[in-house]
Write a protein that holds these residues in place. Structure first.
Motif, PDB file in Angstrom:
ATOM      1  N   UNK A 199      45.391  22.882  -2.721  1.00 48.82           N
ATOM      2  CA  UNK A 199      46.085  21.714  -2.004  1.00 48.82           C
ATOM      3  C   UNK A 199      45.364  21.519  -0.435  1.00 48.82           C
ATOM      4  N   UNK A 200      45.185  22.900   0.193  1.00 47.30           N
ATOM      5  CA  UNK A 200      44.870  22.530   1.639  1.00 47.30           C
ATOM      6  C   UNK A 200      43.185  22.411   1.683  1.00 47.30           C
ATOM      7  N   UNK A 201      42.696  22.641   0.448  1.00 47.52           N
ATOM      8  CA  UNK A 201      41.128  22.395   0.476  1.00 47.52           C
ATOM      9  C   UNK A 201      40.864  20.784   0.192  1.00 47.52           C
ATOM     10  N   UNK A 202      41.662  20.299  -0.742  1.00 51.52           N
ATOM     11  CA  UNK A 202      41.005  19.186  -1.323  1.00 51.52           C
ATOM     12  C   UNK A 202      41.728  17.914  -1.236  1.00 51.52           C
ATOM     13  N   UNK A 203      42.987  17.917  -0.632  1.00 48.33           N
ATOM     14  CA  UNK A 203      43.857  16.619  -0.672  1.00 48.33           C
ATOM     15  C   UNK A 203      43.294  15.722   0.637  1.00 48.33           C
ATOM     16  N   UNK A 204      43.266  14.773   0.436  1.00 50.29           N
ATOM     17  CA  UNK A 204      43.030  13.529   1.527  1.00 50.29           C
ATOM     18  C   UNK A 204      43.796  12.540   1.544  1.00 50.29           C
ATOM     19  N   UNK A 205      44.031  11.848   2.507  1.00 49.83           N
ATOM     20  CA  UNK A 205      44.812  10.584   2.647  1.00 49.83           C
ATOM     21  C   UNK A 205      46.486  10.959   2.514  1.00 49.83           C
ATOM     22  N   UNK A 206      47.050  10.096   2.926  1.00 52.32           N
ATOM     23  CA  UNK A 206      48.823  10.126   2.678  1.00 52.32           C
ATOM     24  C   UNK A 206      49.014  10.411   1.146  1.00 52.32           C
ATOM     25  N   UNK A 213      62.545   6.710   1.014  1.00 46.21           N
ATOM     26  CA  UNK A 213      61.907   6.186  -0.385  1.00 46.21           C
ATOM     27  C   UNK A 213      61.050   4.869  -0.566  1.00 46.21           C
ATOM     28  N   UNK A 214      61.180   4.266   0.762  1.00 48.88           N
ATOM     29  CA  UNK A 214      60.262   2.919   0.809  1.00 48.88           C
ATOM     30  C   UNK A 214      58.896   3.169   1.400  1.00 48.88           C
ATOM     31  N   UNK A 215      58.653   4.555   1.679  1.00 46.68           N
ATOM     32  CA  UNK A 215      57.207   4.703   2.042  1.00 46.68           C
ATOM     33  C   UNK A 215      56.227   4.547   1.122  1.00 46.68           C
ATOM     34  N   UNK A 216      54.972   4.393   1.374  1.00 48.63           N
ATOM     35  CA  UNK A 216      53.870   4.463   0.387  1.00 48.63           C
ATOM     36  C   UNK A 216      53.181   5.887   0.456  1.00 48.63           C
ATOM     37  N   UNK A 217      52.596   6.002  -0.740  1.00 48.43           N
ATOM     38  CA  UNK A 217      51.490   7.135  -0.811  1.00 48.43           C
ATOM     39  C   UNK A 217      50.384   6.658  -1.413  1.00 48.43           C
ATOM     40  N   UNK A 218      49.046   7.184  -0.937  1.00 45.34           N
ATOM     41  CA  UNK A 218      47.962   6.568  -1.561  1.00 45.34           C
ATOM     42  C   UNK A 218      47.212   7.506  -2.307  1.00 45.34           C
ATOM     43  N   UNK A 219      47.407   8.828  -2.397  1.00 39.80           N
ATOM     44  CA  UNK A 219      46.824   9.585  -3.363  1.00 39.80           C
ATOM     45  C   UNK A 219      47.688  10.662  -3.820  1.00 39.80           C
ATOM     46  N   UNK A 220      47.323  11.644  -4.831  1.00 35.08           N
ATOM     47  CA  UNK A 220      48.288  12.456  -5.476  1.00 35.08           C
ATOM     48  C   UNK A 220      47.498  13.752  -5.653  1.00 35.08           C
ATOM     49  N   UNK A 221      48.226  14.938  -5.688  1.00 31.68           N
ATOM     50  CA  UNK A 221      47.656  16.245  -6.062  1.00 31.68           C
ATOM     51  C   UNK A 221      48.583  17.282  -6.858  1.00 31.68           C
ATOM     52  N   UNK A 222      48.043  17.773  -7.807  1.00 31.47           N
ATOM     53  CA  UNK A 222      48.804  18.451  -8.757  1.00 31.47           C
ATOM     54  C   UNK A 222      48.537  19.874  -8.637  1.00 31.47           C
ATOM     55  N   UNK A 223      49.134  20.900  -8.126  1.00 34.50           N
ATOM     56  CA  UNK A 223      48.670  22.130  -8.034  1.00 34.50           C
ATOM     57  C   UNK A 223      49.921  23.071  -7.751  1.00 34.50           C
ATOM     58  N   UNK A 224      49.805  24.314  -8.340  1.00 33.34           N
ATOM     59  CA  UNK A 224      50.688  25.588  -7.920  1.00 33.34           C
ATOM     60  C   UNK A 224      50.080  26.477  -6.840  1.00 33.34           C
ATOM     61  N   UNK A 225      48.656  25.924  -6.673  1.00 34.54           N
ATOM     62  CA  UNK A 225      47.893  27.068  -5.582  1.00 34.54           C
ATOM     63  C   UNK A 225      47.910  26.052  -4.473  1.00 34.54           C
TER      64      UNK A 225
END
Lengths: 140, 118
Positions: B37-44, B21-33
């Protein structure tokens, strides 16, 4: 690394749940070889999309990965129905997947475009009624 | 944004990998497809989804994602939990709906491709 390393996987077409296992394994293998994380991600995403396609459309097939000094090559071959119109299949959003596949999160018509997006070279060799072989390379 | 902050903001329960839980994320993606997700997500990134099957975990693993939030009180399958544990992916589940969950994360600084400047 002077030798060419090769890895072979049988992609099971019966089980959507297990689809992607070969890509997971390749990711581990490439990590052990010290390949850069960005390259590993590109190879594994391209292969994963291809693996999913083989399970969805072709009842499975063979996946072969070669690691040379210049590039990583992925060859995916199946004996499925083949691709009728490759140009159409390459368009983002075009899909022939069933509703049941869409309900599982795939079939958005992004698989082949994603495979091209993440690789430096991609060739599709397909004969309707006989099968499809896709060759992709990611340069090192 | 710390994963623990995501948990608090979304009033989420932790299904597995609580130690991360202490790890950081730098972006987010909301999708059911997953192909989107595989096409557009970048970064952690963190994946927010209402889809429940093992390919959600595999997709996240391919993208080097370290956190998945299941919305609308969806519960993961035992296979998903096992795969997430193997891959070191924090699995959260929240009662919030996709639109609300994404909106809450966005307005708190976790945007599509990068974290907004404070």
């Amino acid at each position: 690394m002077s030798e060419i390393l090769t890895f072979h996987f049988d992609v099971d077409g019966d089980d959507f749940t297990s689809a992607g296992q070969a890509s997971v394994q390749i990711k581990k293998n490439l990590r052990q070889l010290g390949i850069s994380p960005d390259t590993i991600r590109r190879v594994s995403i391209a292969m994963y999309e291809g693996e999913i396609n083989m399970v969805i459309h072709a009842d499975g097939g063979d996946a072969d990965v070669s690691v040379t000094e210049e590039y990583i090559e992925i060859v995916l071959s199946d004996h499925g129905p083949g691709i009728k119109d490759i140009n159409q299949a390459m368009q983002e959003g075009f899909s022939t997947a069933s509703d049941s596949i869409r309900s599982m999160g795939f079939g958005a018509g992004m698989g082949l475009p994603n495979m091209k997006r993440y690789t430096d070279y991609m060739n599709i060799d397909s004969v309707v009624g006989e099968g499809t072989t896709i060759t992709m390379r990611v340069n090192l | 944004m710390k994963i623990s902050t995501i948990k608090e903001l979304l009033e989420a329960d932790v299904v597995c990998c609580e130690d991360l839980l202490g790890k950081h994320v730098y972006s987010a993606c909301g999708s059911d497809m997953m192909s989107d997700v595989l096409a557009f997500v970048k970064d952690q990134a963190v994946l927010v989804t209402g889809l429940v099957n093992s390919q959600v975990i595999r997709t996240a693993e391919m993208m080097d994602m370290i956190c998945i939030v299941l919305v609308r009180s969806k519960l993961p399958t035992p296979e998903m939990i096992e795969l997430a544990q193997e891959s070191g992916i924090v699995l959260l589940t929240t009662k919030k709906r996709m639109y609300d969950a994404c909106g809450i994360l966005y307005t708190n600084g976790l945007v599509g491709n990068k974290v907004k400047e404070a």
